[in-house]
Design an enzyme around this catalytic site. Structure first.
Site, mmCIF file in Angstrom:
data_model
loop_
_atom_site.group_PDB
_atom_site.id
_atom_site.type_symbol
_atom_site.label_atom_id
_atom_site.label_comp_id
_atom_site.label_asym_id
_atom_site.label_seq_id
_atom_site.Cartn_x
_atom_site.Cartn_y
_atom_site.Cartn_z
ATOM 1 N N THR A 110 0.780 -1.260 -0.087
ATOM 2 C CA THR A 110 0.126 -0.010 -0.170
ATOM 3 C C THR A 110 0.784 1.313 0.115
ATOM 4 O OG1 THR A 110 -1.836 1.269 1.062
ATOM 5 C CG2 THR A 110 -0.342 0.037 2.610
ATOM 6 N N ASP A 111 0.211 2.505 -0.460
ATOM 7 C CA ASP A 111 0.981 3.505 -0.401
ATOM 8 C C ASP A 111 0.703 3.978 1.116
ATOM 9 O OD1 ASP A 111 2.101 6.024 -1.673
ATOM 10 O OD2 ASP A 111 -0.200 6.884 -0.942
ATOM 11 N N LYS A 112 1.792 4.687 1.633
ATOM 12 C CA LYS A 112 1.563 5.081 2.933
ATOM 13 C C LYS A 112 0.757 6.300 3.136
ATOM 14 C CE LYS A 112 5.645 8.150 3.382
ATOM 15 N NZ LYS A 112 4.775 9.617 3.430
ATOM 16 N N THR A 113 0.840 7.213 2.217
ATOM 17 C CA THR A 113 -0.075 8.572 2.263
ATOM 18 C C THR A 113 -1.583 8.513 2.386
ATOM 19 O OG1 THR A 113 1.935 9.746 1.516
ATOM 20 C CG2 THR A 113 -0.131 11.066 1.740
ATOM 21 N N THR A 122 -3.091 6.314 3.974
ATOM 22 C CA THR A 122 -3.449 4.857 4.436
ATOM 23 C C THR A 122 -2.792 4.416 5.505
ATOM 24 O OG1 THR A 122 -3.569 4.454 2.082
ATOM 25 C CG2 THR A 122 -3.386 2.665 3.376
#
Length: 466
Positions: free
Chosen positions: A336-339, A341
């Site tokens: 997953t993308d961290k921003t 999420t």
């Protein structure tokens, strides 16, 4: 389909970010003055409304029927039908009640998730300013078509993907696409053909929000062909792959059916061998098989999954199918993308480090350089921390803003010139290394200050008096 229409359809697939604005206008057969009403009407018939349509018909009926696809439910339905023939009305009522309760719970939960997804599809609806017949007019966003010239200014939602023709200090909040909290600065400059989507600074994307500046742009694609439309369709796409729980239920139902069938046949044969009446033994064998069917199991599973989905919903998680909650529990690796999420996509002021002033005065001066209507995350974080500390900007009658310099990528700071009585004050907000150049600190001291600021991880505010 005539050749002109085919050419127009093919034109929307061109890499507009890699060409000059004039070339984009030529390829889409448009001008800076916009399309004529006749041409706009013709193109609307070709491209259709600027909407993300739901191509699935009878969606609610499909959701309802999906609740009966489980092998366990099929086993219960068969058992219920058998009890009708045996006139075991109590068993019939209980079995079909269990089936209906299970189906109702599943339908309610999954239909609620579909309703949330419908909000995505209505995200770009609204009114837009467009050039038609050499004059600006406001039309419904659904009527926009490739080749239209739109005007975007602060606070506008971008109605479709577009190539920027001209821009003035334009900043776009693209967090809905990229997850990044900081707005993206946009320019009309031509970019290389291999530029990644997130780096296409000369393109506007449907559903994003203008938080500063203004621009004129030519629409390149609309509706489901936009980047936002592709994401929405991907979210609505159904994957027909059995989950671990579905596989386990299917296996359980198959073995249960086999074992119960074998036992019922064995009981029937044993009774006949013992000299009992064939009809009586058939009724007894079927009754035993039906009574062994776990009618409470589907309800228990549905309730457990529904509770899991509700907990995810409280954390802003949209679950389209109940079984997806169980699949998430069986997941061992998540990419997953961290921003937005793993993080909240929300900027927060970590600390305030005054320089030759006190914290309250520094924050008060900083408020002169903010505009919450723009929704810049840095400025919003300043306003929030000031409010928490009870600092509210209440300009005195003798204080007034004389001039403002908006933030720009070239100078990397914004500034406000304030007159307070007979004194003048400048408040600047921006990159630490830039603001430190305005001070009288020695180079070594400035470097040490940068390290300290880096550890504090916040954007400083500098102010001075003339």
């Amino acid at each position: 389909m005539d050749s002109e229409t085919q050419k127009l359809l093919a034109a929307t697939k061109e890499p507009f970010w890699a060409m000059k604005a004039e070339e984009a206008l030529a390829i889409l057969n448009s001008t800076k003055n916009g399309l004529s009403d006749k041409e706009a009407e013709r193109r609307l018939k070709i491209f259709g409304p600027n909407e993300i349509k739901d191509e699935q018909e009878w969606k609610k009926l499909k959701i309802a029927l999906r609740q009966f696809k489980s092998p366990l439910i099929a086993l219960l339905v068969i058992a219920g039908i058998v009890t009708i023939f045996l006139k075991e009305w109590t068993e019939t009522i209980f079995i079909f009640a269990a089936v209906l309760i299970n189906a109702s719970l599943g339908f309610w939960q999954e239909n609620k998730a579909e309703t949330v997804l419908e909000l995505l599809k209505s995200y770009i609806r609204g009114r837009s300013r467009v050039e038609r017949k050499e004059k600006e007019q406001e039309i419904d966003a659904s009527e926009l078509i490739p080749g239209d010239i739109i005007k975007i200014s602060q606070g506008d939602r971008v109605p479709a993907d577009a190539r920027i023709i001209s821009a003035n200090n334009l900043e776009i909040d693209e967090s809905i696409l990229t997850g990044e909290s900081m707005p993206s600065e946009k320019t009309p400059e031509t970019l290389p053909a291999g530029t990644a989507l997130i780096e296409r600074k000369n393109m506007l994307f449907s559903g994003t929000l203008a938080v500063g500046g203004l621009c004129s742009a030519i629409i390149t694609v609309t509706g489901k062909n936009t980047e936002f439309g592709k994401i929405t369709e991907l979210a609505a796409k159904e994957e027909h792959e059995s989950t671990p729980l579905q596989k386990a239920i299917a296996k359980f139902a198959a073995w249960s059916g086999l074992i119960l069938g074998t036992l019922a046949i064995g009981l029937f044969v044993l009774g006949i061998y013992s000299g009992r009446n064939i009809y009586d033994m058939f009724v007894v064998a079927v009754a035993v098989a039906v009574s062994a069917v776990p009618e409470g199991l589907p309800i228990a599973l549905t309730v457990i999954l529904a509770i899991g989905v509700e907990k995810l919903a409280k954390k802003n998680g949209v679950v389209r199918k109940l079984l997806a909650a169980e699949t998430l529990g069986s997941t061992s690796i998540i990419l997953t993308d961290k921003t937005g999420t793993l993080t909240e996509a929300r900027m927060q002021l970590a600390s305030v480090e005054p320089y030759e002033t006190d914290e309250k005065s520094l924050l008060y001066d900083a408020l002169w350089n903010t505009d919450t209507l723009i929704k810049n995350p840095i400025e919003l974080s300043l306003v929030k921390i000031a409010e928490e500390k009870g600092i509210i900007l209440t300009p005195e009658k003798k204080s007034e803003i004389l001039d403002k310099l908006p933030f720009g990528s070239s100078h990397k700071f914004s500034a406000t010139l304030i007159k307070s009585g007979h004194a003048y004050k400048t408040v600047a907000l921006g990159a630490p290394e830039i603001l430190l150049e305005f001070t009288d600190l020695a180079e070594q001291d400035a470097a040490g200050r940068l390290i300290s600021l880096g550890e504090s991880a916040f954007t400083p505010v500098e102010h001075g008096a003339d």
